[in-house]
Enzyme design. Structure first.
Site, PDB file in Angstrom:
ATOM      1  N   TYR A 144       1.000  -1.118  -0.083  1.00  0.00           N
ATOM      2  CA  TYR A 144      -0.084  -0.102  -0.017  1.00  0.00           C
ATOM      3  C   TYR A 144       0.952   1.181  -0.017  1.00  0.00           C
ATOM      4  O   TYR A 144       1.804   1.247   0.604  1.00  0.00           O
ATOM      5  CB  TYR A 144      -0.808  -0.263   1.404  1.00  0.00           C
ATOM      6  CG  TYR A 144      -1.952   1.283   1.278  1.00  0.00           C
ATOM      7  CD1 TYR A 144      -2.732   1.366   0.387  1.00  0.00           C
ATOM      8  CD2 TYR A 144      -1.636   2.203   2.415  1.00  0.00           C
ATOM      9  CE1 TYR A 144      -3.851   2.320   0.699  1.00  0.00           C
ATOM     10  CE2 TYR A 144      -2.565   3.135   2.442  1.00  0.00           C
ATOM     11  CZ  TYR A 144      -3.598   3.618   1.569  1.00  0.00           C
ATOM     12  OH  TYR A 144      -4.442   4.499   1.749  1.00  0.00           O
ATOM     13  N   ASP A 239       9.138   3.083   0.025  1.00  0.00           N
ATOM     14  CA  ASP A 239       8.245   3.593   0.686  1.00  0.00           C
ATOM     15  C   ASP A 239       8.347   3.293   2.115  1.00  0.00           C
ATOM     16  O   ASP A 239       8.080   2.298   2.817  1.00  0.00           O
ATOM     17  CB  ASP A 239       6.905   2.965   0.212  1.00  0.00           C
ATOM     18  CG  ASP A 239       5.757   3.638   1.034  1.00  0.00           C
ATOM     19  OD1 ASP A 239       5.818   4.450   2.169  1.00  0.00           O
ATOM     20  OD2 ASP A 239       4.430   3.399   0.491  1.00  0.00           O
ATOM     21  N   LYS A 267       3.923   8.959   8.914  1.00  0.00           N
ATOM     22  CA  LYS A 267       3.585   8.473  10.284  1.00  0.00           C
ATOM     23  C   LYS A 267       4.552   8.819  11.195  1.00  0.00           C
ATOM     24  O   LYS A 267       4.557  10.021  11.776  1.00  0.00           O
ATOM     25  CB  LYS A 267       3.749   6.991  10.133  1.00  0.00           C
ATOM     26  CG  LYS A 267       2.536   6.307   9.029  1.00  0.00           C
ATOM     27  CD  LYS A 267       2.146   5.064   9.311  1.00  0.00           C
ATOM     28  CE  LYS A 267       0.868   4.695   8.397  1.00  0.00           C
ATOM     29  NZ  LYS A 267       0.686   3.959   7.245  1.00  0.00           N
TER      30      LYS A 267
HETATM   31  C1  LIG Z   1       0.122   4.450   5.774  1.00  0.00           C
HETATM   32  C2  LIG Z   1       0.703   4.180   4.539  1.00  0.00           C
HETATM   33  C3  LIG Z   1       0.607   5.110   3.274  1.00  0.00           C
HETATM   34  C4  LIG Z   1       0.033   6.189   3.306  1.00  0.00           C
HETATM   35  O1  LIG Z   1       0.026   7.243   4.462  1.00  0.00           O
HETATM   36  P1  LIG Z   1      -1.189   8.260   4.774  1.00  0.00           P
HETATM   37  O2  LIG Z   1      -0.637   9.154   5.461  1.00  0.00           O
HETATM   38  O3  LIG Z   1      -2.273   7.281   5.206  1.00  0.00           O
HETATM   39  O4  LIG Z   1      -1.582   8.925   3.497  1.00  0.00           O
HETATM   40  C5  LIG Z   1       1.786   4.814   2.443  1.00  0.00           C
HETATM   41  N1  LIG Z   1       2.607   3.972   2.324  1.00  0.00           N
HETATM   42  C6  LIG Z   1       2.725   3.009   3.454  1.00  0.00           C
HETATM   43  C7  LIG Z   1       3.675   2.009   3.332  1.00  0.00           C
HETATM   44  C8  LIG Z   1       1.856   3.157   4.398  1.00  0.00           C
HETATM   45  O5  LIG Z   1       1.937   2.441   5.833  1.00  0.00           O
END
Ligand SMILES: *Cc1c(COP(=O)(O)O)cnc(C)c1O
Length: 429
Positions: A144, A239, A267
């Site tokens: 994701y 990511d 995060k």
């Molecule tokens: C949470 C997450 C996102 C998206 O971040 P948001 O602040 O919710 O838009 C993207 N990549 C990874 C790996 C994530 O865990």
């Protein structure tokens, strides 16, 4: 435990908010029942509107690595707020946090701040396309990267070459530029690359997957991606929205010793406020407006409150580097305990863990990619989730999410969690 007030608030919320939530996974769709409404949180504990106290293993899906309402972070935000909450003009604190982030993370010279992980990944891909002059991207099934159009693509049986959108509203045109690969399968990636010679701008990956439960990379996988990228003039995007400032001060790049070309954050970097960021070496970052041709902007980007929270958080992690070892040890202790009590009940399970990320998959096979994650017994997961909740333990309401530990957890909390698991395990098949 009683959840009457949560359920009543959920009824009201659904009248004015779609599904009653501002992000889908908060609704208990995958496990059944009504979501819990939070009143407040402190350290490792959540307090809900019915007066229940829960040990929290989500920690806002990752950001609260030091626990909730962590004093240095809260104080930094409160002090900043007194001086105005947004200007849309440069402030010194943006440079302060940028300098600190660049000093902690390997292989980056410059960083730009945005408001979410979604924005960070979306912008990183645009930058990769602009920089390489190529259109296609490779992503992995089960990873994701936020909810921007290019990422909402899943594998169908005919999706070896082109992905198909899995949300209405994502056009076929967008979907065809996203190629889907299998996590931990280098041959599959190599095949995609040779079938699309000179068309692929970047490979984007969660260096430890956390959005299909926790799935670490197999030995050599990230190194192999690095080699494929170097040979084919493709940018490698890590990511690190989950792994950044969690697996190590320098994230997965530091932990595995593999270099990415662009890194995205979210995060932890925001200390619990809405922050994302993307970073790379100067050559790539200088492709961004206002000095380069790739456009990217934000009214609230680098917002002073968000930067104050993020800077306070990164300062704590940078100063007290033993935090990482401490939290990893707690996670290992939890792993051993859960393993012991689940084994005693003859439940089919696999626990994946790395650093302070851990998940229990209710499957006896190794979980290494999306398909093996999907084999888990979801009935068992539902029973496990609700059973743990009734024992005062809050884990993510979906089998496809990792748990995030925070350093505020005590060994007593962990023992309580393991005892709860021992009770709940008796109800599983
Ligand atoms: C949470 C997450 C996102 C998206 O971040 P948001 O602040 O919710 O838009 C993207 N990549 C990874 C790996 C994530 O865990």
């Amino acid at each position: 435990m009683k959840y009457q007030r949560s359920s009543a608030l959920f009824v009201e919320a659904q009248k004015v908010i779609p599904g009653g939530v501002n992000s889908p996974v908060r609704a208990f769709k995958a496990v059944g029942g009504d979501p819990i409404f939070v009143e407040k949180a402190q350290g490792a504990y959540l307090y809900d509107v019915d007066g229940n106290k829960l040990i929290d293993y989500i920690n806002s899906w990752g950001p609260m690595i030091l626990g909730h309402a962590y004093a240095p972070v809260v104080n930094a935000v409160v002090e900043k707020a007194k001086k105005g909450t947004s200007f849309g003009m440069p402030t010194k604190i943006e440079t302060d946090i940028a300098e600190l982030a660049v000093s902690m993370v390997p292989n980056i010279d410059k960083i730009r701040f945005v408001n979410s992980g979604t924005e960070a990944c979306m912008s990183a891909v645009r930058l990769a396309r602009g920089f390489t002059g190529k259109d296609k991207i490779i992503k992995f099934a089960g990873c994701y990267h936020g909810h921007s159009d290019s990422f909402l693509i899943q594998a169908g049986s005919g999706a070896v070459t082109f992905g198909t959108p899995n949300s209405p509203g994502v056009t076929e045109g967008t979907a065809k530029d996203t190629l889907l690969a299998t996590y931990n399968d280098l041959d599959n990636v190599a095949q995609l690359i040779s079938a699309n010679q000179n068309e692929i701008a970047c490979i984007i990956i969660e260096p430890v997957a956390g959005n299909m439960g926790c799935i670490p990379p197999t030995t050599g996988f990230l190194e192999g991606l690095r080699e494929l990228c170097d040979k084919n003039n493709i940018l490698l995007i890590f990511d690190e929205v989950m792994t950044g400032f969690r697996l190590a001060p320098g994230g997965a790049q530091e932990l595995f010793g593999v270099k990415a070309d662009i890194v995205t954050f979210g995060k932890v970097i925001g200390g619990g406020l809405p922050v994302g960021a993307f970073a790379a070496r100067s050559e790539i970052m200088d492709y961004l407006a206002p000095i380069g041709p790739v456009y990217q902007a934000g009214t609230l980007s680098g917002n002073p409150l968000a930067m104050a929270a993020g800077l306070a958080m990164l300062n704590e992690l940078n100063k007290n580097r033993n935090i990482f070892e401490s939290i990893n040890k707690k996670t290992e202790y939890l792993h051993n305990g859960l393993d012991r009590v689940l084994s005693a009940e003859n439940v089919k399970f696999t626990i994946n863990r790395i650093g302070s990320m851990i998940s229990v998959h209710f499957s006896e096979n190794k979980v290494v990619d999306f398909n093996s994650a999907a084999e888990g017994n979801n009935d068992n997961f539902k029973k496990f989730f609700h059973g743990m909740l009734d024992e005062g333990i809050y884990i993510a309401p979906s089998a496809f999410e990792t748990w995030f530990l925070c350093d505020a957890l005590t060994y007593e909390d962990l023992d309580q969690t393991i005892e709860a698991c021992a009770k709940v395990a008796k109800k599983l098949k």
